[in-house]
Write a protein that holds these residues in place. Sequence first.
Motif, mmCIF file in Angstrom:
data_model
loop_
_atom_site.group_PDB
_atom_site.id
_atom_site.type_symbol
_atom_site.label_atom_id
_atom_site.label_comp_id
_atom_site.label_asym_id
_atom_site.label_seq_id
_atom_site.Cartn_x
_atom_site.Cartn_y
_atom_site.Cartn_z
ATOM 1 N N ARG A 1 39.391 39.512 38.189
ATOM 2 C CA ARG A 1 38.453 39.530 39.312
ATOM 3 C C ARG A 1 38.384 40.905 39.968
ATOM 4 O O ARG A 1 37.389 41.232 40.618
ATOM 5 N N TYR A 2 39.452 41.698 39.815
ATOM 6 C CA TYR A 2 39.506 43.011 40.464
ATOM 7 C C TYR A 2 39.131 44.153 39.514
ATOM 8 O O TYR A 2 39.263 45.315 39.870
ATOM 9 N N SER A 3 38.670 43.804 38.308
ATOM 10 C CA SER A 3 38.428 44.840 37.301
ATOM 11 C C SER A 3 37.314 45.803 37.691
ATOM 12 O O SER A 3 37.280 46.935 37.215
ATOM 13 N N PHE A 4 36.397 45.397 38.575
ATOM 14 C CA PHE A 4 35.316 46.290 39.003
ATOM 15 C C PHE A 4 35.863 47.478 39.798
ATOM 16 O O PHE A 4 35.164 48.471 40.002
ATOM 17 N N MET A 5 37.136 47.392 40.210
ATOM 18 C CA MET A 5 37.722 48.427 41.068
ATOM 19 C C MET A 5 39.050 48.951 40.514
ATOM 20 O O MET A 5 39.328 50.138 40.621
ATOM 21 N N PHE A 6 39.861 48.072 39.910
ATOM 22 C CA PHE A 6 41.210 48.460 39.497
ATOM 23 C C PHE A 6 41.358 48.502 37.976
ATOM 24 O O PHE A 6 42.452 48.345 37.459
ATOM 25 N N SER A 7 40.273 48.711 37.282
ATOM 26 C CA SER A 7 40.339 48.825 35.827
ATOM 27 C C SER A 7 40.980 50.154 35.437
ATOM 28 O O SER A 7 40.787 51.178 36.109
ATOM 29 N N GLY A 8 41.727 50.162 34.314
ATOM 30 C CA GLY A 8 42.305 51.408 33.813
ATOM 31 C C GLY A 8 41.255 52.402 33.367
ATOM 32 O O GLY A 8 41.540 53.592 33.205
ATOM 33 N N MET A 9 40.020 51.939 33.166
ATOM 34 C CA MET A 9 38.930 52.823 32.750
ATOM 35 C C MET A 9 38.416 53.669 33.903
ATOM 36 O O MET A 9 37.616 54.589 33.688
ATOM 37 N N LEU A 10 38.832 53.371 35.138
ATOM 38 C CA LEU A 10 38.287 54.061 36.307
ATOM 39 C C LEU A 10 39.185 55.189 36.796
ATOM 40 O O LEU A 10 39.088 55.625 37.934
ATOM 41 N N VAL A 11 40.077 55.674 35.928
ATOM 42 C CA VAL A 11 41.013 56.708 36.359
ATOM 43 C C VAL A 11 40.404 58.110 36.245
ATOM 44 O O VAL A 11 40.916 59.055 36.813
ATOM 45 N N ALA A 12 39.318 58.263 35.512
ATOM 46 C CA ALA A 12 38.689 59.581 35.364
ATOM 47 C C ALA A 12 38.071 60.025 36.681
ATOM 48 O O ALA A 12 37.771 59.213 37.563
ATOM 49 N N ASP A 13 37.872 61.347 36.798
ATOM 50 C CA ASP A 13 37.288 61.898 38.026
ATOM 51 C C ASP A 13 35.772 61.729 37.990
ATOM 52 O O ASP A 13 35.040 62.601 37.525
ATOM 53 N N THR A 14 35.301 60.566 38.484
ATOM 54 C CA THR A 14 33.872 60.251 38.475
ATOM 55 C C THR A 14 33.303 60.249 39.895
ATOM 56 O O THR A 14 32.278 59.623 40.146
ATOM 57 N N MET A 15 33.952 60.953 40.814
ATOM 58 C CA MET A 15 33.558 60.892 42.220
ATOM 59 C C MET A 15 32.116 61.367 42.424
ATOM 60 O O MET A 15 31.339 60.734 43.137
ATOM 61 N N GLN A 16 31.749 62.475 41.765
ATOM 62 C CA GLN A 16 30.397 63.007 41.950
ATOM 63 C C GLN A 16 29.354 62.043 41.408
ATOM 64 O O GLN A 16 28.347 61.772 42.064
ATOM 65 N N GLU A 17 29.605 61.496 40.219
ATOM 66 C CA GLU A 17 28.641 60.554 39.645
ATOM 67 C C GLU A 17 28.526 59.289 40.489
ATOM 68 O O GLU A 17 27.420 58.754 40.676
ATOM 69 N N PHE A 18 29.663 58.816 41.002
ATOM 70 C CA PHE A 18 29.644 57.588 41.802
ATOM 71 C C PHE A 18 28.846 57.787 43.096
ATOM 72 O O PHE A 18 28.002 56.958 43.453
ATOM 73 N N ARG B 1 27.883 24.905 32.246
ATOM 74 C CA ARG B 1 27.696 26.329 32.510
ATOM 75 C C ARG B 1 28.411 26.736 33.806
ATOM 76 O O ARG B 1 29.003 27.818 33.893
ATOM 77 N N THR B 2 28.334 25.860 34.824
ATOM 78 C CA THR B 2 28.942 26.176 36.107
ATOM 79 C C THR B 2 30.462 26.299 35.993
ATOM 80 O O THR B 2 31.069 27.235 36.522
ATOM 81 N N ILE B 3 31.093 25.356 35.289
ATOM 82 C CA ILE B 3 32.554 25.376 35.156
ATOM 83 C C ILE B 3 33.005 26.580 34.339
ATOM 84 O O ILE B 3 34.045 27.190 34.617
ATOM 85 N N THR B 4 32.200 26.980 33.338
ATOM 86 C CA THR B 4 32.535 28.179 32.562
ATOM 87 C C THR B 4 32.573 29.412 33.460
ATOM 88 O O THR B 4 33.509 30.218 33.404
ATOM 89 N N ARG B 5 31.525 29.553 34.297
ATOM 90 C CA ARG B 5 31.492 30.698 35.221
ATOM 91 C C ARG B 5 32.628 30.604 36.230
ATOM 92 O O ARG B 5 33.235 31.602 36.610
ATOM 93 N N TRP B 6 32.897 29.378 36.674
ATOM 94 C CA TRP B 6 33.946 29.131 37.675
ATOM 95 C C TRP B 6 35.307 29.595 37.148
ATOM 96 O O TRP B 6 36.056 30.299 37.822
ATOM 97 N N ARG B 7 35.609 29.183 35.921
ATOM 98 C CA ARG B 7 36.907 29.522 35.344
ATOM 99 C C ARG B 7 37.031 31.009 35.039
ATOM 100 O O ARG B 7 38.102 31.587 35.175
ATOM 101 N N SER B 8 35.949 31.621 34.591
ATOM 102 C CA SER B 8 36.006 33.049 34.259
ATOM 103 C C SER B 8 35.805 33.936 35.480
ATOM 104 O O SER B 8 35.901 35.163 35.381
ATOM 105 N N GLN B 9 35.504 33.296 36.639
ATOM 106 C CA GLN B 9 35.293 34.021 37.900
ATOM 107 C C GLN B 9 34.222 35.097 37.745
ATOM 108 O O GLN B 9 34.342 36.211 38.234
ATOM 109 N N GLY B 10 33.184 34.773 37.003
ATOM 110 C CA GLY B 10 32.099 35.733 36.802
ATOM 111 C C GLY B 10 30.771 35.032 36.842
ATOM 112 O O GLY B 10 30.675 33.814 36.919
ATOM 113 N N ARG B 11 29.703 35.817 36.775
ATOM 114 C CA ARG B 11 28.361 35.254 36.831
ATOM 115 C C ARG B 11 27.646 35.462 35.510
ATOM 116 O O ARG B 11 26.505 35.221 35.372
#
Length: 551
Positions: A326-343, A541-551
């Motif tokens: 659920r926190y991958s949008f912020m705490f993913s290991g892919m976000l360690v690069a210096d992307t401050m300007q692009e963000f 479909r709803t329970i699938t999204r519910w369990r995966s905590q995604g849309r």
Amino acid sequence: MSLMPAAAEFADALPQAAALPGSIGEVFQIAGSSSKVLIDAACVQTLARDGDPCIAMAGQVGSQVKMRVGAAWLIASVRSMALDRQNSGLIIADIDFLGEGDEEQVTGRICRFRRGVTHYPPPGTEIHPLSSEDMRQIYAADDRPHVQIGTVFPTADTRAALYVDAMLGKHFALLGSTGTGKSTSAALILHRICDLSPEGHIVMIDPHGEYGAAFAQNGAVFDVGNLNLPYWLMNFEEHCEVFVTSSGSDRTVDCDILAKCLLAARQKNRLAESIGRLTVDSPVPYMLSDLTNILQNEMGKLDKGTGALPYMRLKTKIDEIKTDPRYSFMFSGMLVADTMQEFIAKIFRLPSNGKPISIIDVSAMPSDITSVVVSVLSRLVFDYAIWARDEAQRPLLLVCEEAHRYIPASTTGNGQAVRRILERIAKEGRKYGVSLGLITQRPSDLAEGVLSQCGTIISMRLNNDRDQAFVKAAMPEGSRGFLDTIPALRNREAIICGEGVAVPIRVALDNLEEARRPASGDPSFTQQWRETGGEADILDRTITRWRSQGR
């Protein structure tokens, strides 16, 4: 209400005064912003049948009247009325002065209207109804940049203008109870601003996922799927809100340990070598694995001032967040690069490319981190404006829907980082070119003083007495007559006062095109409860999204 002695002296003369063309009464008491007038009840009833809606409303609560003082016409709003007990043909009314205008020599119309009063009328001055033509002159937009958002009440065609520079320069607030059309009105105002300034820079926090569809054509929508907010952009206070779970004296110990280890983790980055004075708040990338390794090493030292428990608490929480999808949008290991300007370029629309608004949809984010995400985005807006002062200025507008969530009146509990930064933007933002737009249904739950920092207040119907009192306290004195009508407003009607309008107005807001409306409509229970079929697939479909905590 008994007739005052001063009023009695005018009572005999009033019928003769009222008989003059256009006169409906006269002034009998002057007291600064609020004064009293005598109105002939028969005149009011006669005018009620007039074809001009403004004249037909003359002398009623919420209407405007005019009176001549020298070469100028004063405009006043009728706030309250009471029948004189000694003379049933007379009405005693309280009025609030709105401003004054000059009289055109040829046409006799009111022109060059401005807020404020130079000379007050003496007792005995006749009062006259205001016509639709007068209203057009009073509310006519001048040559300042403006957007038209509706029709001035009670006219049929007088357009209401919002002065964009004045409104954004000193912040604004849009208030209204649930179901009054608040979301659609917010979309209307922002669409008009985007149409006027297609190269603008607007960031909107959307807690319910309503506005993405409304701004699909002229904005960019970011949610957990594509926001990619790097965790290392958080400052120390925001790190504490995410990683520190203890309270009381234990919290102080945990925060001290986190500060020491976080600084050491930031110093491992090559960028730290080029920065003369690195602090724990510096937005320098670091790896979460480095932070946990440093915590592990510190925990093993014999000279540490505490036991191992604080280190274990911090390490356990960090590992938990790293592995939670659920926190991958912020705490993913892919976000360690210096992307401050692009963000920053992506979120602040630098450049806009004809899409001046960013919608940050936080509806699918875990509730315990939403306030931190809003805090990071708000602080980035403010910090960017501070550090870009020597550059070509790019003013930013930050719009917070459900603002009472992020600027609560309470000074304790979670979410204090976002409260502090938004309070600071409200107090200091205009000096750096940052404007704040607050949208809320509970103004009484906002932090004290924030609403009073908003130079323009757009109030729709408020059903709660406490909310009404809170708004009245924040609005300027001359708007009291309009404020009393807040509980009686229809849906999609608003009272607007402050810097963004020439004088306080009541506005029937325009209808927005279907494709530009937010997804905030109420469900039709009676219609949708008649429909059936496909429930198994819906549940699957709803329970699938519910369990995966995604849309």
